[in-house]
Design a protein around this motif. Sequence first.
Motif, mmCIF file in Angstrom:
data_model
loop_
_atom_site.group_PDB
_atom_site.id
_atom_site.type_symbol
_atom_site.label_atom_id
_atom_site.label_comp_id
_atom_site.label_asym_id
_atom_site.label_seq_id
_atom_site.Cartn_x
_atom_site.Cartn_y
_atom_site.Cartn_z
ATOM 1 N N GLU A 98 3.068 2.321 7.120
ATOM 2 C CA GLU A 98 2.624 2.724 5.787
ATOM 3 C C GLU A 98 3.051 4.005 5.505
ATOM 4 N N GLU A 99 3.123 5.135 6.500
ATOM 5 C CA GLU A 99 3.383 6.396 6.105
ATOM 6 C C GLU A 99 4.998 6.550 5.994
ATOM 7 N N ALA A 100 5.537 5.702 6.742
ATOM 8 C CA ALA A 100 7.049 5.670 6.578
ATOM 9 C C ALA A 100 7.408 5.198 5.099
ATOM 10 N N VAL A 101 6.712 4.037 4.777
ATOM 11 C CA VAL A 101 7.050 3.548 3.170
ATOM 12 C C VAL A 101 6.741 4.270 2.357
ATOM 13 N N ARG A 102 5.681 5.228 2.528
ATOM 14 C CA ARG A 102 5.177 6.253 1.768
ATOM 15 C C ARG A 102 6.324 7.367 1.472
ATOM 16 N N ARG A 103 6.765 7.668 2.622
ATOM 17 C CA ARG A 103 8.002 8.805 2.892
ATOM 18 C C ARG A 103 9.123 8.445 1.983
ATOM 19 N N ILE A 104 9.404 7.004 2.200
ATOM 20 C CA ILE A 104 10.663 6.641 1.567
ATOM 21 C C ILE A 104 10.467 6.723 0.032
ATOM 22 N N ARG A 155 0.870 -0.983 -0.046
ATOM 23 C CA ARG A 155 -0.069 0.015 0.088
ATOM 24 C C ARG A 155 0.718 1.304 0.050
ATOM 25 N N GLY A 156 2.005 1.140 0.535
ATOM 26 C CA GLY A 156 3.035 2.170 0.652
ATOM 27 C C GLY A 156 3.631 2.482 -0.606
ATOM 28 N N GLY A 157 3.745 1.736 -1.697
ATOM 29 C CA GLY A 157 4.434 1.834 -2.922
ATOM 30 C C GLY A 157 5.597 1.133 -2.964
ATOM 31 N N ALA A 158 5.921 0.162 -2.236
ATOM 32 C CA ALA A 158 7.307 -0.586 -2.438
ATOM 33 C C ALA A 158 7.238 -1.566 -3.696
ATOM 34 N N ASP A 159 8.082 -1.477 -4.439
ATOM 35 C CA ASP A 159 8.562 -2.268 -5.486
ATOM 36 C C ASP A 159 8.645 -3.837 -5.513
ATOM 37 N N ILE A 160 9.389 -4.108 -4.297
ATOM 38 C CA ILE A 160 9.978 -5.693 -3.990
ATOM 39 C C ILE A 160 9.554 -5.851 -2.560
ATOM 40 N N ILE A 161 8.976 -7.020 -2.484
ATOM 41 C CA ILE A 161 8.585 -7.411 -1.172
ATOM 42 C C ILE A 161 9.754 -8.391 -0.470
ATOM 43 N N ASP A 162 10.409 -8.196 0.282
ATOM 44 C CA ASP A 162 11.705 -8.945 0.584
ATOM 45 C C ASP A 162 11.284 -9.425 2.162
ATOM 46 N N LEU A 163 11.343 -10.810 2.300
ATOM 47 C CA LEU A 163 10.891 -11.647 3.466
ATOM 48 C C LEU A 163 12.149 -11.787 4.326
ATOM 49 N N LYS A 164 11.998 -11.340 5.583
ATOM 50 C CA LYS A 164 13.226 -11.902 6.397
ATOM 51 C C LYS A 164 12.780 -11.572 8.066
ATOM 52 N N ASP A 165 13.690 -12.261 8.888
ATOM 53 C CA ASP A 165 13.446 -12.205 10.277
ATOM 54 C C ASP A 165 14.531 -11.170 10.849
ATOM 55 N N PRO A 166 13.934 -9.873 10.954
ATOM 56 C CA PRO A 166 15.039 -8.632 11.619
ATOM 57 C C PRO A 166 15.630 -9.139 12.862
ATOM 58 N N ALA A 167 15.030 -10.039 13.558
ATOM 59 C CA ALA A 167 15.551 -10.453 14.949
ATOM 60 C C ALA A 167 16.411 -11.333 14.887
ATOM 61 N N ASP A 168 16.896 -11.804 13.836
ATOM 62 C CA ASP A 168 17.799 -12.829 13.758
ATOM 63 C C ASP A 168 18.933 -12.594 12.665
ATOM 64 N N GLY A 169 19.650 -11.501 12.957
ATOM 65 C CA GLY A 169 20.733 -10.898 12.543
ATOM 66 C C GLY A 169 20.413 -10.510 10.691
ATOM 67 N N ALA A 170 21.618 -10.081 10.175
ATOM 68 C CA ALA A 170 21.452 -9.486 8.936
ATOM 69 C C ALA A 170 20.629 -10.249 7.829
ATOM 70 N N LEU A 171 20.568 -11.630 8.013
ATOM 71 C CA LEU A 171 19.881 -12.330 6.993
ATOM 72 C C LEU A 171 18.995 -13.461 7.446
ATOM 73 N N GLY A 172 18.472 -13.194 8.565
ATOM 74 C CA GLY A 172 17.556 -14.069 9.211
ATOM 75 C C GLY A 172 16.449 -14.628 8.548
ATOM 76 N N ALA A 173 16.139 -16.008 8.401
ATOM 77 C CA ALA A 173 15.201 -16.443 7.590
ATOM 78 C C ALA A 173 13.780 -16.744 8.077
ATOM 79 N N LEU A 174 12.717 -16.325 7.367
ATOM 80 C CA LEU A 174 11.306 -16.899 7.780
ATOM 81 C C LEU A 174 11.281 -18.217 7.216
ATOM 82 N N SER A 175 10.078 -18.901 7.789
ATOM 83 C CA SER A 175 9.742 -20.271 7.496
ATOM 84 C C SER A 175 9.543 -20.174 6.099
#
Length: 371
Positions: free
Chosen positions: A211-217, A19-39
């Motif tokens: 969403e506001e922050a996504v739109r701003r960026i 909704r904020g206008g992102a072009d690519i959705i990237d899935l990761k777990d930010p609580a698990d370091g730089a490249l933490g994977a989701l299931s």
Amino acid sequence: MARMLASVTGLDEAQIALRGGADIIDLKDPADGALGALSPEIVHEVVNAVGGRTPVSAVCGNLPMDAAAVRRAAETYAATGADFIKIGFLPEVDARSAVEAVADLSGRVKLVAVLFADLDPHLDLLPVLAANNFHAVMLDTARKGSGGLLRHFGPDRVAAFVGRAREAGLKVGLAGALEAPDIPRLLPFEPDFLGFRTALCAGGRSGAISEEAVRRIRSLIPKEGQVNGSAQADLRLLARGYTPGGDEASRSTDRIFVHDFVLPVEIGAYSFERGRTQKVRFDVDADVMRVTDNPQDMGDVVSYDLIMDGIRTIVARGHLDLVETLAEQIASHLLAVPRIVRVTVRVEKLEVAPGRVGVEIVRSRSARTGS
């Protein structure tokens, strides 16, 4: 044209980012370091929900540089239906074998290598990635909380990285705790995508996406425009409120400047000036078209960082004989920014005489374009 990649933790955040206008959705777990994977199940759910509307990428986890482990993880996430999978490569001697282990997956998914600016990445890996069917390479940071990308990789090094990746035939992404002021500094390097997480969240990268922050960026990244029938970014859109066309010369201008900026530079026509650096002082004034009388954020201004970044990038290219050449290159670099209409560049060598010697030039957009 740079696309905006938003890192999210699942379907709810994916929908917010869309909704904020992102072009690519990237899935990761930010609580698990730089490249933490989701299931894989979460990745598959998001792919099913948003696939076809926008590309989806997924990280494969914080992996050891073991070829078998990298292969297993890559196969797992390739099977989710994601458009891209991101694999981190640490600067270790066996990274090549891990790259080769996943090359044949390129027929099923686009492979994106992630290198880490704060871990002294081996850029000799770039042609190896290209030779093994990788689609893109992304420069990120591994130690979150240790500062953003430009703290670890200055603009001159970012320029060199992008150049080497392009020479290898790779698409290029830049990420690493990027903030709004980083965007106009990175866009001149023409990355294919810019990645964000922290700037989209309330309370840091582990917080919830807004969403506001996504739109701003998103508003700070130019959208694709059509010029002479070909797609390219319109850098004038770096300034929200700028209206293309019209009599640009009649617009009100403000002046941004960098004064007393001193760098070691390889410069000089004499033999004794070769193979060494000497201190050079730069004073640059740039007249910028004003788009609002009430500037509120980075979309309303042209940052003085563009001046300093440009000088650093030009100086890093190597030896120049003449201060005149250096001044002209700085002027050309700045006048490539559509909102800059006139520049005054003074370059002074500080170590060749009791006083200061150098040159001052004044260049304008109208003189260069004939308008």
